[in-house]
Design an enzyme around this catalytic site. Structure first.
Site, PDB file in Angstrom:
ATOM      1  N   TYR A 226      20.935  35.026  41.004  1.00 41.93           N
ATOM      2  CA  TYR A 226      19.844  34.970  39.844  1.00 41.93           C
ATOM      3  C   TYR A 226      20.143  36.030  38.760  1.00 41.93           C
ATOM      4  O   TYR A 226      19.856  35.556  37.699  1.00 41.93           O
ATOM      5  CB  TYR A 226      18.599  35.315  40.541  1.00 41.93           C
ATOM      6  CG  TYR A 226      17.277  35.199  39.738  1.00 41.93           C
ATOM      7  CD1 TYR A 226      17.084  34.301  39.143  1.00 41.93           C
ATOM      8  CD2 TYR A 226      16.675  36.355  39.460  1.00 41.93           C
ATOM      9  CE1 TYR A 226      15.706  34.109  38.018  1.00 41.93           C
ATOM     10  CE2 TYR A 226      15.651  36.516  38.661  1.00 41.93           C
ATOM     11  CZ  TYR A 226      15.243  35.223  38.054  1.00 41.93           C
ATOM     12  OH  TYR A 226      14.139  35.251  37.152  1.00 41.93           O
TER      13      TYR A 226
ATOM     14  N   PRO B 226      10.397  40.031  31.608  1.00 45.29           N
ATOM     15  CA  PRO B 226       9.419  40.534  32.275  1.00 45.29           C
ATOM     16  C   PRO B 226       9.985  41.348  33.456  1.00 45.29           C
ATOM     17  O   PRO B 226      11.125  40.858  33.971  1.00 45.29           O
ATOM     18  CB  PRO B 226       8.756  39.273  32.898  1.00 45.29           C
ATOM     19  CG  PRO B 226       9.199  38.383  31.711  1.00 45.29           C
ATOM     20  CD  PRO B 226      10.640  38.558  31.485  1.00 45.29           C
ATOM     21  N   GLY B 227       9.474  42.245  34.155  1.00 38.81           N
ATOM     22  CA  GLY B 227       9.468  42.748  35.583  1.00 38.81           C
ATOM     23  C   GLY B 227       8.921  41.770  36.609  1.00 38.81           C
ATOM     24  O   GLY B 227       8.784  40.471  36.253  1.00 38.81           O
TER      25      GLY B 227
ATOM     26  N   ALA C  46       5.926  24.610  31.757  1.00 38.57           N
ATOM     27  CA  ALA C  46       4.264  24.733  31.349  1.00 38.57           C
ATOM     28  C   ALA C  46       3.423  24.305  32.654  1.00 38.57           C
ATOM     29  O   ALA C  46       2.065  24.478  32.295  1.00 38.57           O
ATOM     30  CB  ALA C  46       3.889  23.874  30.021  1.00 38.57           C
TER      31      ALA C  46
ATOM     32  N   VAL D 285       6.163  39.695  37.889  1.00 35.58           N
ATOM     33  CA  VAL D 285       4.949  38.922  37.442  1.00 35.58           C
ATOM     34  C   VAL D 285       4.464  37.914  38.730  1.00 35.58           C
ATOM     35  O   VAL D 285       5.272  37.282  39.422  1.00 35.58           O
ATOM     36  CB  VAL D 285       5.301  37.864  36.326  1.00 35.58           C
ATOM     37  CG1 VAL D 285       3.949  37.358  35.599  1.00 35.58           C
ATOM     38  CG2 VAL D 285       6.091  38.762  35.445  1.00 35.58           C
TER      39      VAL D 285
ATOM     40  N   ASP E 209      13.240  16.789  34.726  1.00 33.88           N
ATOM     41  CA  ASP E 209      13.941  18.047  35.288  1.00 33.88           C
ATOM     42  C   ASP E 209      14.924  18.515  34.319  1.00 33.88           C
ATOM     43  O   ASP E 209      15.748  17.521  33.825  1.00 33.88           O
ATOM     44  CB  ASP E 209      14.790  17.356  36.640  1.00 33.88           C
ATOM     45  CG  ASP E 209      15.380  18.295  37.407  1.00 33.88           C
ATOM     46  OD1 ASP E 209      15.690  19.257  36.886  1.00 33.88           O
ATOM     47  OD2 ASP E 209      15.381  18.385  38.529  1.00 33.88           O
TER      48      ASP E 209
ATOM     49  N   LYS F 145      20.370  35.087  34.772  1.00 35.09           N
ATOM     50  CA  LYS F 145      19.552  36.249  33.695  1.00 35.09           C
ATOM     51  C   LYS F 145      20.190  36.663  32.687  1.00 35.09           C
ATOM     52  O   LYS F 145      20.048  36.999  31.295  1.00 35.09           O
ATOM     53  CB  LYS F 145      18.281  36.839  34.392  1.00 35.09           C
ATOM     54  CG  LYS F 145      17.299  35.861  34.998  1.00 35.09           C
ATOM     55  CD  LYS F 145      16.687  34.821  33.837  1.00 35.09           C
ATOM     56  CE  LYS F 145      15.648  33.997  34.513  1.00 35.09           C
ATOM     57  NZ  LYS F 145      15.190  33.048  33.447  1.00 35.09           N
TER      58      LYS F 145
END
Ligand code: NAP
Length: 251
Positions: free
Chosen positions: A150, A180-181, A10, A183, A57, A154
């Site tokens: 990566y 999302p694509g 956040a 951002v 963390d 995902k």
């Protein structure tokens, strides 16, 4: 009394936007490593909702479980978990990959998500109620060159989302994923290790999504009636047709 939502990551980008977007309906546990940023978000939201800061963390399993286990009584009853913390680290051919980057992505994007989930889900099971939203990615359905680890992290988030939905089905807990694509956040700055020139290039020639666009979708998922669970949502900028096909002539 508003229900409680815990948002990881956040302190920046999508997670920060989600916290802002849902503050009118939830009390917020806002998490990330950069405490100063969380403090300033908490101040900003002061008139809208109560916040509690979790500065740790997600790779540190004992820090995660200590934080969740020692939540003050009034913050124990978590209704919503937004597993958002994560990043890409580096972008290299598989044979040239940096091992530290691989470890970071696996430890944060997969294991960090698991550590938080393992600590929070038993609280949801106890009350037979809860909603988990995992931040996947188009990179988790559609591999691209040099995306390798990566992408794998995902894809793992996607598998974990589906697995959670099955395992938690009998407990009345909703599990959703948003993918999302592109951002425009600090994502590319982190991926390219502070190289702003490279980071900016990611978003050149088209209108990328903004963090708020994703936050609005998350708020929509959360606001559905109790019997409705949006399992999966892919959200792309108009200019993006897949992980690799981006129309950079479209402004
Ligand atoms: P961002 O602006 O870089 O934000 C990443 C957030 O994750 C930060 O708040 C960061 O907080 C937190 N985080 C990273 N490592 C952490 C760690 N070890 N422990 C605790 N918190 C950690 O990037 P973003 O775009 O908002 O990314 C949010 C999520 O969306 C990620 O899961 C990302 O994979 C996903 N996503 C992004 C895009 C995109 O194009 N931007 C597309 C698809 C999916 P601290 O640094 O303060 O710890």
């Amino acid at each position: 009394m508003k229900p409680i939502a815990l948002v990881t990551g956040a302190s920046s980008g999508i997670g920060e936007a989600i916290a802002r977007q849902i503050a009118d309906h939830y009390q917020l546990i806002i998490c990330g490593r950069r405490k100063a940023r969380l403090l300033s978000l908490s101040k900003e939201l002061h008139n809208e909702t109560q916040t509690l800061i979790g500065s740790f963390d997600v790779r540190d399993q004992s820090a995660v479980s200590n934080f969740i286990d020692s939540l003050p009584d009034k913050w124990q009853n978590i209704s919503v978990l937004i597993n958002n913390a994560g990043n890409a680290h580096g972008m290299n051919y598989i044979h040239e990959g940096d091992i530290q980057d691989w470890d970071a992505m696996i430890d944060i994007n997969i294991k960090g998500l698991l550590y938080i989930s393992r600590a929070v889900i038993p609280k949801m099971i106890k009350k037979k109620h809860g909603h988990i939203i995992n931040l996947g990615s188009i990179a988790g359905t559609d591999v691209y060159p040099k995306g390798n680890v990566y992408n794998a992290s995902k894809f793992a988030v996607d598998a974990l989302t589906k697995g959670m939905r099955m395992d938690l089905n009998k407990h009345g807990i909703k599990v959703s994923e948003i993918k999302p694509g592109l951002v425009e956040t600090e994502f590319s700055k982190v991926r390219f290790k502070g190289n702003l020139k490279k980071a900016k290039k990611t978003y050149l020639g088209y209108n990328p999504l903004q963090a708020k666009d994703i936050a609005e979708c998350v708020a929509f998922m959360l606001s559905r009636p109790q019997h409705v669970n949006i399992g999966d949502m892919i959200v792309l900028p108009l200019a993006q047709a897949s992980s690799t096909l981006i129309n950079r002539q479209q402004k």
